[in-house]
Structure formats: C-alpha cells, structure tokens
Motif scaffolding. Structure first.
Motif, PDB file in Angstrom:
ATOM      1  N   LEU A  44      38.410  43.731 131.657  1.00  0.00           N
ATOM      2  CA  LEU A  44      37.223  43.821 132.499  1.00  0.00           C
ATOM      3  C   LEU A  44      37.193  42.664 133.490  1.00  0.00           C
ATOM      4  N   LYS A  45      37.131  43.020 134.782  1.00  0.00           N
ATOM      5  CA  LYS A  45      37.014  41.992 135.821  1.00  0.00           C
ATOM      6  C   LYS A  45      35.562  41.809 136.236  1.00  0.00           C
ATOM      7  N   HIS A  46      34.821  42.915 136.309  1.00  0.00           N
ATOM      8  CA  HIS A  46      33.424  42.866 136.743  1.00  0.00           C
ATOM      9  C   HIS A  46      32.769  44.190 136.371  1.00  0.00           C
ATOM     10  N   THR A  47      31.482  44.146 136.081  1.00  0.00           N
ATOM     11  CA  THR A  47      30.752  45.383 135.803  1.00  0.00           C
ATOM     12  C   THR A  47      29.441  45.372 136.565  1.00  0.00           C
ATOM     13  N   ARG A  48      28.970  46.556 136.915  1.00  0.00           N
ATOM     14  CA  ARG A  48      27.679  46.627 137.602  1.00  0.00           C
ATOM     15  C   ARG A  48      26.969  47.909 137.212  1.00  0.00           C
ATOM     16  N   GLN A  49      25.669  47.784 137.066  1.00  0.00           N
ATOM     17  CA  GLN A  49      24.822  48.940 136.787  1.00  0.00           C
ATOM     18  C   GLN A  49      24.646  49.692 138.097  1.00  0.00           C
ATOM     19  N   THR A  50      24.807  51.011 138.056  1.00  0.00           N
ATOM     20  CA  THR A  50      24.733  51.817 139.280  1.00  0.00           C
ATOM     21  C   THR A  50      23.479  52.681 139.351  1.00  0.00           C
ATOM     22  N   SER A  51      22.641  52.632 138.348  1.00  0.00           N
ATOM     23  CA  SER A  51      21.359  53.338 138.398  1.00  0.00           C
ATOM     24  C   SER A  51      20.249  52.305 138.210  1.00  0.00           C
ATOM     25  N   PRO A  52      19.068  52.575 138.774  1.00  0.00           N
ATOM     26  CA  PRO A  52      17.987  51.583 138.716  1.00  0.00           C
ATOM     27  C   PRO A  52      17.307  51.527 137.351  1.00  0.00           C
ATOM     28  N   GLY A  53      16.610  50.427 137.137  1.00  0.00           N
ATOM     29  CA  GLY A  53      15.743  50.310 135.972  1.00  0.00           C
ATOM     30  C   GLY A  53      16.372  49.653 134.771  1.00  0.00           C
ATOM     31  N   GLU A  54      15.559  49.568 133.740  1.00  0.00           N
ATOM     32  CA  GLU A  54      16.000  48.992 132.470  1.00  0.00           C
ATOM     33  C   GLU A  54      17.016  49.922 131.820  1.00  0.00           C
ATOM     34  N   PRO A  55      17.933  49.359 131.020  1.00  0.00           N
ATOM     35  CA  PRO A  55      18.905  50.213 130.324  1.00  0.00           C
ATOM     36  C   PRO A  55      18.212  51.239 129.434  1.00  0.00           C
ATOM     37  N   ARG A  56      18.688  52.480 129.522  1.00  0.00           N
ATOM     38  CA  ARG A  56      18.165  53.593 128.728  1.00  0.00           C
ATOM     39  C   ARG A  56      19.253  54.669 128.703  1.00  0.00           C
ATOM     40  N   VAL A  57      19.060  55.692 127.922  1.00  0.00           N
ATOM     41  CA  VAL A  57      20.003  56.815 127.914  1.00  0.00           C
ATOM     42  C   VAL A  57      20.083  57.356 129.337  1.00  0.00           C
ATOM     43  N   GLY A  58      21.287  57.517 129.843  1.00  0.00           N
ATOM     44  CA  GLY A  58      21.497  58.000 131.204  1.00  0.00           C
ATOM     45  C   GLY A  58      21.775  56.900 132.214  1.00  0.00           C
ATOM     46  N   THR A  59      21.527  55.644 131.862  1.00  0.00           N
ATOM     47  CA  THR A  59      21.847  54.534 132.770  1.00  0.00           C
ATOM     48  C   THR A  59      23.350  54.548 133.047  1.00  0.00           C
ATOM     49  N   THR A  60      23.712  54.443 134.326  1.00  0.00           N
ATOM     50  CA  THR A  60      25.122  54.502 134.711  1.00  0.00           C
ATOM     51  C   THR A  60      25.633  53.125 135.133  1.00  0.00           C
ATOM     52  N   PHE A  61      26.954  52.992 135.076  1.00  0.00           N
ATOM     53  CA  PHE A  61      27.600  51.736 135.444  1.00  0.00           C
ATOM     54  C   PHE A  61      29.018  52.010 135.934  1.00  0.00           C
ATOM     55  N   GLU A  62      29.613  50.990 136.542  1.00  0.00           N
ATOM     56  CA  GLU A  62      31.028  51.007 136.910  1.00  0.00           C
ATOM     57  C   GLU A  62      31.652  49.711 136.438  1.00  0.00           C
ATOM     58  N   ASP A  63      32.761  49.845 135.714  1.00  0.00           N
ATOM     59  CA  ASP A  63      33.548  48.695 135.300  1.00  0.00           C
ATOM     60  C   ASP A  63      34.745  48.571 136.226  1.00  0.00           C
ATOM     61  N   ASP A  64      34.897  47.402 136.834  1.00  0.00           N
ATOM     62  CA  ASP A  64      36.100  47.101 137.603  1.00  0.00           C
ATOM     63  C   ASP A  64      37.068  46.471 136.614  1.00  0.00           C
ATOM     64  N   THR A  65      38.129  47.195 136.284  1.00  0.00           N
ATOM     65  CA  THR A  65      39.081  46.758 135.270  1.00  0.00           C
ATOM     66  C   THR A  65      40.465  46.579 135.888  1.00  0.00           C
ATOM     67  N   VAL A  66      41.363  45.995 135.130  1.00  0.00           N
ATOM     68  CA  VAL A  66      42.738  45.823 135.591  1.00  0.00           C
ATOM     69  C   VAL A  66      43.340  47.171 136.016  1.00  0.00           C
ATOM     70  N   PRO A  67      43.159  48.270 135.242  1.00  0.00           N
ATOM     71  CA  PRO A  67      43.708  49.561 135.683  1.00  0.00           C
ATOM     72  C   PRO A  67      42.944  50.235 136.818  1.00  0.00           C
ATOM     73  N   GLY A  68      41.742  49.771 137.157  1.00  0.00           N
ATOM     74  CA  GLY A  68      40.964  50.390 138.228  1.00  0.00           C
ATOM     75  C   GLY A  68      39.491  50.475 137.877  1.00  0.00           C
ATOM     76  N   VAL A  69      38.725  51.132 138.748  1.00  0.00           N
ATOM     77  CA  VAL A  69      37.282  51.279 138.548  1.00  0.00           C
ATOM     78  C   VAL A  69      37.031  52.461 137.609  1.00  0.00           C
ATOM     79  N   VAL A  70      36.197  52.204 136.597  1.00  0.00           N
ATOM     80  CA  VAL A  70      35.912  53.198 135.568  1.00  0.00           C
ATOM     81  C   VAL A  70      34.399  53.411 135.487  1.00  0.00           C
ATOM     82  N   PRO A  71      33.915  54.643 135.735  1.00  0.00           N
ATOM     83  CA  PRO A  71      32.485  54.914 135.608  1.00  0.00           C
ATOM     84  C   PRO A  71      32.099  55.151 134.157  1.00  0.00           C
TER      85      PRO A  71
END
Length: 161
Positions: A44-71
C-alpha cells in the motif's frame, strides 16, 4: 473461461494494548491508514475514501498499491466488533483478476486490550489462479504487515519504543 480456484483463506491474530472502540475506529478510518502504514514494507502506497461521510456499509475507497490502483468498499460494519472490506482488481480489458475480503473481528480483553482476529480471503481468477501458492504467500505477508503496523501504531501512541 477458467473458474476460480479455492479461495485463499488465512487468519492473523494479535492482542493490542488499546480499548476496542479505539482499535475499531482506527481500522474504519480509511485515510488514517496513510499515517500508520507508512514505512512498513506494505504494498500500500496511499489510500483514499472516494465516497462522502463517515465509514459505513457501502463506503468506497481506492488503494494505490505497488501493482496499481485497486477500488473497494466496506461490506460489513458493526461497531466496535466487525469490519469487512471488499476490493477487486481487473485487467485492462475489464476481466476480474482478483478479489479480496480483509475482515476484522474484535473482542475486548479487559478494559485496555483488544484481540484482533484478522481474516484474509483472496480469490484469483483466470490465468492468475496458476500463481495461487505465490499469491497466498504475498497475501499472508501483506495482512501480517497490516496487523503488526496497527499494533505498533498503538504502541507509539503510548510512547513505547
């Protein structure tokens, strides 16, 4: 089309010197991983939440990893005991290569300790399933780094060396 191999399943356990509510909050804070996972040797190089609000079921994110970006997304959240993420990686043509379900089950051990049971599940698809033994090793390594970094982050909070 090649079917998936049997999922790669494993579990890592650690006892963390912190109350369950604090451990859960740290695990659910997607962008907070950028603070405590830095310099751990993780993919993992960096991660970011891609949906607004507090974490809950359905909250989305993208991990920037060595192999690439993973949703991914949160698929189960029951504070302060259960948190399950789901991520996937596709080829350029859109075919599913991998899916993963890192999950955390937390239990209080006294007032100031939390038992973390971290289960990893990884499913390779298509030709990627041929590398299952290597992917198992990588997945166990990556998830162990994560749980050890979580534990160390609380040790740093207490000022431990």
């Amino acid at each position: 089309m090649l079917s998936p191999m049997k999922p790669i399943d494993f579990e890592v356990e650690r006892t963390i010197s912190a109350p369950i509510e604090r451990v859960f909050a740290r695990l659910a804070d997607i962008e907070g991983y950028n603070d405590w996972m830095t310099g751990t040797g993780s993919m993992l190089k960096h991660t970011r939440q891609t949906s607004p609000g507090e974490p809950r079921v359905g909250t989305t994110f993208e991990d920037d990893t060595v192999p690439g970006v993973v949703p991914g997304e949160i698929v189960e959240l029951e504070a302060p005991h259960t948190l399950v993420y789901h991520w996937w990686q596709r080829s350029r043509s859109g075919k599913l290569k991998f899916e993963g379900w890192p999950s955390y089950r937390l239990a209080s051990v006294g007032d100031d300790e939390t038992l973390v049971r971290h289960r990893g599940r990884l499913v390779p698809y298509g030709v990627w399933r041929l590398g299952t033994p290597i992917f198992r090793w990588l997945a166990v390594r990556e998830r162990t780094i994560t749980v050890d970094a979580l534990k160390e982050s609380f040790a740093r909070d207490r000022g431990a060396p």
